[in-house]
Design a protein around this motif. Structure first.
Motif, PDB file in Angstrom:
ATOM      1  N   PHE A 178       0.839  -1.207   0.000  1.00 56.17           N
ATOM      2  CA  PHE A 178       0.000   0.000   0.000  1.00 56.17           C
ATOM      3  C   PHE A 178       0.868   1.248   0.000  1.00 56.17           C
ATOM      4  O   PHE A 178       0.602   2.209  -0.739  1.00 56.17           O
ATOM      5  N   TRP A 179       1.914   1.245   0.814  1.00 50.71           N
ATOM      6  CA  TRP A 179       2.762   2.421   0.942  1.00 50.71           C
ATOM      7  C   TRP A 179       3.766   2.506  -0.194  1.00 50.71           C
ATOM      8  O   TRP A 179       4.173   3.606  -0.577  1.00 50.71           O
ATOM      9  N   ARG A 180       4.168   1.372  -0.737  1.00 45.11           N
ATOM     10  CA  ARG A 180       5.056   1.404  -1.907  1.00 45.11           C
ATOM     11  C   ARG A 180       4.378   2.096  -3.087  1.00 45.11           C
ATOM     12  O   ARG A 180       5.021   2.765  -3.888  1.00 45.11           O
ATOM     13  N   LYS A 181       3.058   1.907  -3.211  1.00 46.58           N
ATOM     14  CA  LYS A 181       2.311   2.451  -4.340  1.00 46.58           C
ATOM     15  C   LYS A 181       1.760   3.853  -4.065  1.00 46.58           C
ATOM     16  O   LYS A 181       1.173   4.470  -4.955  1.00 46.58           O
ATOM     17  N   SER A 182       1.923   4.339  -2.856  1.00 44.30           N
ATOM     18  CA  SER A 182       1.347   5.640  -2.505  1.00 44.30           C
ATOM     19  C   SER A 182       2.103   6.770  -3.194  1.00 44.30           C
ATOM     20  O   SER A 182       3.296   6.649  -3.501  1.00 44.30           O
ATOM     21  N   THR A 183       1.423   7.866  -3.427  1.00 36.68           N
ATOM     22  CA  THR A 183       2.037   9.008  -4.111  1.00 36.68           C
ATOM     23  C   THR A 183       2.924   9.825  -3.184  1.00 36.68           C
ATOM     24  O   THR A 183       3.747  10.607  -3.649  1.00 36.68           O
ATOM     25  N   VAL A 184       2.747   9.645  -1.879  1.00 33.98           N
ATOM     26  CA  VAL A 184       3.575  10.325  -0.887  1.00 33.98           C
ATOM     27  C   VAL A 184       4.165   9.279   0.048  1.00 33.98           C
ATOM     28  O   VAL A 184       3.438   8.414   0.561  1.00 33.98           O
ATOM     29  N   ARG A 185       5.463   9.332   0.261  1.00 38.18           N
ATOM     30  CA  ARG A 185       6.131   8.364   1.125  1.00 38.18           C
ATOM     31  C   ARG A 185       6.433   9.006   2.475  1.00 38.18           C
ATOM     32  O   ARG A 185       7.147  10.011   2.550  1.00 38.18           O
TER      33      ARG A 185
END
Length: 218
Positions: A53-60
Motif C-alpha cells: 500500500f505504501w510502496r504504491k502511494s504518491t507520498v512516502r
C-alpha cells in the motif's frame, strides 16, 4: 468474461482506476493528505496494513511500520513489517508514532471487546489517527458487493456468499462461509463515536450516501 465478472471488476477491482473501489480509495487518499499535509515527514504506524500500500502511494512517509497477521518482505530502509495481532501488537518499539493509520480492519477483529482493544492501541501509539471502516447502513455490503447482506440472519448470509458471484472469491463450504460472514461486522456511527470520542468522523460518500466512516484526529 461473464457479466458477473465484469460487474465485479467495475465494483471491486482496485487496480482498475474506473472501478468504484479504486475511485473510493483515491478520494480517501486525497482526504488523508488534506488532513495530514506533512505526511512525508511523519513516522506512521499502519495497523492491519501491508507494505505494498505504501510502496504504491504518491507520498512516502519518513518511516512506516505495518502490522498484520500476514507475512511480508521489506527491504526498504524507510519501512518495517511486524507480524502480529494489531489488537495486541508485539515487536513494536516503545517509541511513539506521529500517526496511526488503519484501513478496513476494525470490522474484522472479532466483536466489540476486540474493537475497543484496537481503539486503545490506536490511542496509545499516537495523538493523531486515521481509522476507516465500511458503514453498516450503506445499502451494499462492500466485501461481497451484495445488497443488504449485513442485515440478513447468519445462516442466510452464509448461504448467500456460497452462491453470490461478486465480491470475495466464492466460499463453498458451509462452515467456511459461516466463519467468513461472522468475521465481518460492519460498524454504525454510534459505535465509531463511542470508540473515538475526540475524533472528527468523516463520512466518505458514494451516490450521496455514507459508504465508509473515518475517525480522524489531526
Amino acid at each position: 468474461m461473464t457479466i458477473a465478472r465484469r460487474i465485479q471488476q467495475r465494483l471491486t477491482n482496485s487496480n482498475d482506476p474506473r472501478s468504484l473501489s479504486a475511485r473510493a480509495r483515491a478520494k480517501r487518499w486525497d482526504e488523508l493528505m488534506r488532513r495530514f499535509p506533512a505526511l512525508d515527514s511523519m513516522r506512521v504506524l499502519d495497523l492491519g496494513g501491508m507494505p505494498d500500500f505504501w510502496r504504491k502511494s504518491t507520498v512516502r512517509p519518513a518511516h512506516v511500520t505495518t502490522v498484520n497477521l500476514l507475512t511480508a518482505d521489506t527491504e526498504e530502509a524507510w519501512m518495517e513489517h511486524v507480524v502480529s495481532d494489531a489488537c495486541a501488537p508485539e515487536g513494536l518499539s516503545d517509541e511513539k508514532f506521529d500517526l496511526v493509520v488503519s484501513n478496513s480492519l476494525l470490522e474484522h477483529v472479532g466483536g466489540y471487546a476486540r474493537r475497543r482493544q484496537l481503539a486503545e492501541v490506536i490511542h496509545g501509539y499516537a495523538e493523531r489517527h486515521w481509522v476507516q471502516t465500511p458503514y453498516r447502513y450503506f445499502p451494499i455490503e462492500p466485501h461481497w458487493a451484495f445488497p443488504g447482506l449485513q442485515f440478513l440472519p447468519v445462516s442466510a448470509r452464509a448461504a448467500a456468499v456460497r452462491k453470490w458471484p461478486l465480491g470475495h472469491a466464492a466460499i463453498k463450504g458451509k462452515d467456511e462461509s459461516t466463519d467468513a460472514v461472522l468475521a465481518t461486522e460492519l460498524l454504525s456511527l454510534t459505535e465509531m463515536r463511542l470508540l473515538f470520542p475526540s475524533s472528527d468522523i468523516w463520512h466518505e460518500r458514494a451516490a450521496g450516501l455514507t459508504k465508509s466512516l473515518v475517525a480522524v484526529r489531526s
